[in-house]
Every structure is written in structure tokens, then in C-alpha cells.
Design a protein around this motif. Structure first.
Motif, PDB file in Angstrom:
ATOM      1  N   THR A 122      63.006  21.507  24.638  1.00 49.96           N
ATOM      2  CA  THR A 122      63.854  20.424  24.143  1.00 49.96           C
ATOM      3  C   THR A 122      63.961  19.298  25.163  1.00 49.96           C
ATOM      4  N   VAL A 123      64.192  19.668  26.418  1.00 45.43           N
ATOM      5  CA  VAL A 123      64.280  18.663  27.486  1.00 45.43           C
ATOM      6  C   VAL A 123      62.947  17.936  27.654  1.00 45.43           C
ATOM      7  N   TRP A 124      61.850  18.692  27.559  1.00 43.18           N
ATOM      8  CA  TRP A 124      60.523  18.096  27.737  1.00 43.18           C
ATOM      9  C   TRP A 124      60.154  17.176  26.574  1.00 43.18           C
ATOM     10  N   PRO A 169      62.629  12.261  24.793  1.00 43.56           N
ATOM     11  CA  PRO A 169      62.632  11.228  25.839  1.00 43.56           C
ATOM     12  C   PRO A 169      64.032  10.889  26.334  1.00 43.56           C
ATOM     13  N   LYS A 170      65.021  11.079  25.465  1.00 51.36           N
ATOM     14  CA  LYS A 170      66.399  10.756  25.839  1.00 51.36           C
ATOM     15  C   LYS A 170      66.931  11.723  26.897  1.00 51.36           C
ATOM     16  N   LEU A 171      66.352  12.908  26.953  1.00 51.75           N
ATOM     17  CA  LEU A 171      66.818  13.926  27.899  1.00 51.75           C
ATOM     18  C   LEU A 171      65.972  13.990  29.164  1.00 51.75           C
ATOM     19  N   HIS A 172      64.630  14.000  29.018  1.00 51.39           N
ATOM     20  CA  HIS A 172      63.816  14.281  30.201  1.00 51.39           C
ATOM     21  C   HIS A 172      63.732  13.114  31.174  1.00 51.39           C
ATOM     22  N   SER A 173      64.403  12.011  30.863  1.00 45.39           N
ATOM     23  CA  SER A 173      64.453  10.907  31.819  1.00 45.39           C
ATOM     24  C   SER A 173      65.757  10.899  32.611  1.00 45.39           C
ATOM     25  N   ARG A 174      66.647  11.861  32.329  1.00 48.83           N
ATOM     26  CA  ARG A 174      67.956  11.896  32.985  1.00 48.83           C
ATOM     27  C   ARG A 174      68.042  13.081  33.941  1.00 48.83           C
ATOM     28  N   MET A 206      70.392  14.995  34.986  1.00 45.95           N
ATOM     29  CA  MET A 206      71.167  16.154  34.549  1.00 45.95           C
ATOM     30  C   MET A 206      70.305  17.124  33.746  1.00 45.95           C
ATOM     31  N   TYR A 207      69.451  16.579  32.883  1.00 41.70           N
ATOM     32  CA  TYR A 207      68.639  17.429  32.012  1.00 41.70           C
ATOM     33  C   TYR A 207      67.338  17.865  32.680  1.00 41.70           C
ATOM     34  N   ILE A 208      66.894  17.104  33.661  1.00 41.18           N
ATOM     35  CA  ILE A 208      65.779  17.582  34.489  1.00 41.18           C
ATOM     36  C   ILE A 208      66.205  18.856  35.207  1.00 41.18           C
ATOM     37  N   LEU A 209      67.406  18.836  35.782  1.00 36.96           N
ATOM     38  CA  LEU A 209      67.935  20.008  36.473  1.00 36.96           C
ATOM     39  C   LEU A 209      68.129  21.172  35.507  1.00 36.96           C
ATOM     40  N   LEU A 210      68.586  20.876  34.294  1.00 36.95           N
ATOM     41  CA  LEU A 210      68.784  21.920  33.290  1.00 36.95           C
ATOM     42  C   LEU A 210      67.454  22.550  32.898  1.00 36.95           C
ATOM     43  N   GLY A 211      66.405  21.730  32.770  1.00 36.31           N
ATOM     44  CA  GLY A 211      65.078  22.251  32.457  1.00 36.31           C
ATOM     45  C   GLY A 211      64.546  23.156  33.553  1.00 36.31           C
ATOM     46  N   GLY A 239      65.534   9.365  39.140  1.00 36.31           N
ATOM     47  CA  GLY A 239      64.538  10.397  38.875  1.00 36.31           C
ATOM     48  C   GLY A 239      63.775  10.832  40.111  1.00 36.31           C
ATOM     49  N   ARG A 240      63.440   9.865  40.969  1.00 39.60           N
ATOM     50  CA  ARG A 240      62.662  10.186  42.174  1.00 39.60           C
ATOM     51  C   ARG A 240      63.466  11.053  43.132  1.00 39.60           C
ATOM     52  N   LEU A 241      64.730  10.686  43.355  1.00 38.02           N
ATOM     53  CA  LEU A 241      65.577  11.475  44.252  1.00 38.02           C
ATOM     54  C   LEU A 241      65.808  12.867  43.676  1.00 38.02           C
ATOM     55  N   CYS A 242      66.013  12.929  42.365  1.00 35.47           N
ATOM     56  CA  CYS A 242      66.228  14.227  41.713  1.00 35.47           C
ATOM     57  C   CYS A 242      65.018  15.137  41.925  1.00 35.47           C
TER      58      CYS A 242
END
Length: 318
Positions: free
Chosen positions: A52-54, A57-62, A64-69, A143-146
Motif C-alpha cells: 500500500t505504501v509502495w 504516491p500520496k504515502l510513499h513520498s512522506r 511517516m509512511y516510508i518508516l511504516l513501510g 525524504g533524503r534525511l529520512c
């Protein structure tokens, strides 16, 4: 028990017998089914979150959801390292695990577990910035720092796992070879060592117990600031949404950290409760993560609905 000759010791263990979780024989079939279902649900639930995160587009650019993935990916592997071996113990199959397999399991568990520990701390830091520094959040957590922070968590976890596996298996193991636990973990394996384990227990206390306690303390401090900021929100709906998002994370963190600290700050303990407590952060937490984050996160539920309707790729940015 198979043994091989050694010039410095009479015999060396070449495999271990995992005794598993204590249970009445009459419940063996039921427990097999329960843990098998837990494993399947854990894999499917976390795979669903990851996809879902992948896909959205609304999620995988944030962040919070990168970390969740990443958390879902870790949960899938952590569960795979532990649960199949538990399931095997409820069957007539051999309970033996090769020496090298025990080393690999201990390393993988502490690599994935410590990476998850650091990731929970990053997730708390991300929520702290989002709620307490909303105007500066896009700059402070991009995104880069994350990605850099996540990479650092993976590297730190790998170093941690390597240190623990090396220190544990540098000791001689000359028998017995029965591990009174459901997987190869430090406290249970060290009891079988044919040498003084004081240094190992000290390192375990510092490197695992104190690090876990420190991360947990940082998370609590982050949430103390978050709660203070939330209480300043004037609208009830705003407070509800903020508490809902953070409450999910704090629930999972508590289920993970409290049993972990209980086990590793008592490295020399032989309590029969240790196995039951360890089930929480090795089996239950990976199952709860997708349930809690899906059921209590409106954005994830909305993304799931879009993907289910076949419109995730087209309307994901709406």
C-alpha cells in the motif's frame, strides 16, 4: 547429540536442541494451528501495508509512511526468523538446529530486532517534528534525511547483531546442548557455555538492555512533548486525529519495549516467564503492527480503498 573432537577441549557441540515453549501434549495440535495462523496473518498484513505504501504516491513520498513501510518489511523478516521454528516444535520433526543455524538465527534476530528498536525511535522523532514543529517539518524531515536515518538504523542494527553473535559464540560449548527456549537467544544459549559468561552478560546488559531503555526513554520524552503540543490544539477534531496517529505508535512501542527490557535487563534470569514474555515482542508485535496502523490510520485506510477500487495509481494524488 553429535559431537566433534577438538584438541583443546574434549568435545564440542555441533548442534543444539531447542526445547520450545512449555505446553501440555494435548494442546500441541491447537498451538500448531494458532501459531501457523499468526504467522500467515503477520506476513499478509505486513505485506499489505508494504504494498500500500509502495503503490500509493500520496504515502510513499512522506517520511511517516516510508518508516511504516520499513517497519512492515522488518516485521515480515523478524517473524520468519522466529515463528517457523516455534511451529516446528509442535510437530514430530527433529528439534535440532545446527550450530551454524543457531549462530545465524541469533544474529538475524538481534540485527532485525535492534534495527526495529532504532526505527521506533525515528518514528517518534518524526511525529514530534510533525506535531511540534509543523512549519519546519518539510525541512527538518525530508525524504533524503529520512532515507539516511533509516540506513543508519540498518547499519547500527547489523553492527549490534554482529557483536552479540561474535561474543556469544566465541565461547566453547562442550555440552549439554539442550536450549531451554524456543529460539537461539543470548540468555538461553549462554547457560550452556563451558566458560565464564560474566563479560557476555555485562555486554548484554549494556548493549541491549540500556540501549533499549534509552530508546524507550527518548520515545517517551518525544511523546511528552507531543501530548503537550496536542493539548494546545483548539479543535476537538484536531486533537482527536493527532492522538489517534500517535496512540497507534505508542501502543506498539509499549508492547515491544517493555517485554524486551524485562528480558535483557535480567540476562542471568532463569524464570519460566521469560519464554511467555518473549512471545510478545517476537510473535505478537509483528502481528499487531499492521492491525493497529491500518485500523487507526485514516490515510492508510483511504489508500487501501483506492487500491482495492483499482484507482490507486490514477487518483493517488487527489
Amino acid at each position: 547429540m553429535r559431537r566433534s573432537k577438538n584438541t583443546s577441549l574434549d568435545t564440542l557441540v555441533t548442534d543444539f536442541i531447542l526445547l520450545g515453549l512449555s505446553h501440555p501434549p494435548s494442546l500441541r495440535a491447537l498451538l500448531f494451528l494458532v501459531f501457523f495462523i499468526i504467522y500467515i496473518l503477520t506476513q499478509l498484513g505486513n505485506l499489505l501495508i508494504l504494498l500500500t505504501v509502495w503503490a500509493d504516491p500520496k504515502l510513499h513520498s512522506r517520511p511517516m509512511y516510508i518508516l511504516l513501510g520499513v517497519l512492515s518489511f522488518l516485521d515480515m523478516w523478524l517473524s520468519s526468523v522466529i515463528v517457523p521454528r516455534i511451529i516446528l516444535n509442535f510437530t514430530p520433526a527433529s528439534k535440532a538446529i545446527p550450530f551454524s543455524g543457531c549462530v545465524a538465527q541469533l544474529y538475524a534476530f538481534h540485527f532485525l530486532g535492534s534495527t526495529q528498536c532504532f526505527l521506533y525511535t525515528l518514528m517518534a522523532y518524526d511525529r514530534y517534528l510533525a506535531i511540534c514543529q509543523p512549519l519546519r517539518y518539510p525541512v527538518l524531515m525530508n525524504g533524503r534525511l529520512c532515507s539516511t536515518l533509516v540506513s543508519g538504523a540498518w547499519v547500527a542494527g547489523s553492527i549490534h547483531g554482529s557483536i552479540q553473535a561474535t561474543l556469544t559464540f566465541r565461547l566453547p560449548y562442550c555440552g549439554p546442548n539442550q536450549v531451554d527456549y524456543f529460539f537461539c537467544d543470548i540468555p538461553a544459549v549462554l547457560r550452556l557455555a563451558c566458560a565464564d559468561t560474566t563479560v557476555n552478560e555485562l555486554v548484554t546488559f549494556v548493549d541491549i538492555g540500556v540501549v533499549a531503555a534509552s530508546c524507550f526513554t527518548l520515545i517517551l520524552l518525544s511523546y511528552a512533548n507531543i501530548v503537550h503540543a496536542i493539548l494546545k490544539i483548539r479543535t476537538a477534531e484536531g486533537r482527536r486525529r493527532a492522538f489517534s496517529t500517535c496512540g497507534a505508535h505508542l501502543t506498539v512501542v509499549t508492547v515491544y519495549y517493555v517485554p524486551c527490557i524485562f528480558i535483557y535487563l535480567r540476562a542471568g534470569s532463569k524464570s519460566p516467564l521469560d519464554g511467555a514474555v518473549a512471545v510478545f515482542y517476537t510473535v505478537v508485535t509483528p502481528l499487531l503492527n499492521p492491525l493497529i496502523y491500518t485500523l487507526r490510520n485514516q490515510e492508510v485506510k483511504s489508500a487501501l480503498k483506492r487500491i482495492t477500487a483499482g484507482r490507486g495509481s490514477v487518483h493517488g494524488n487527489k
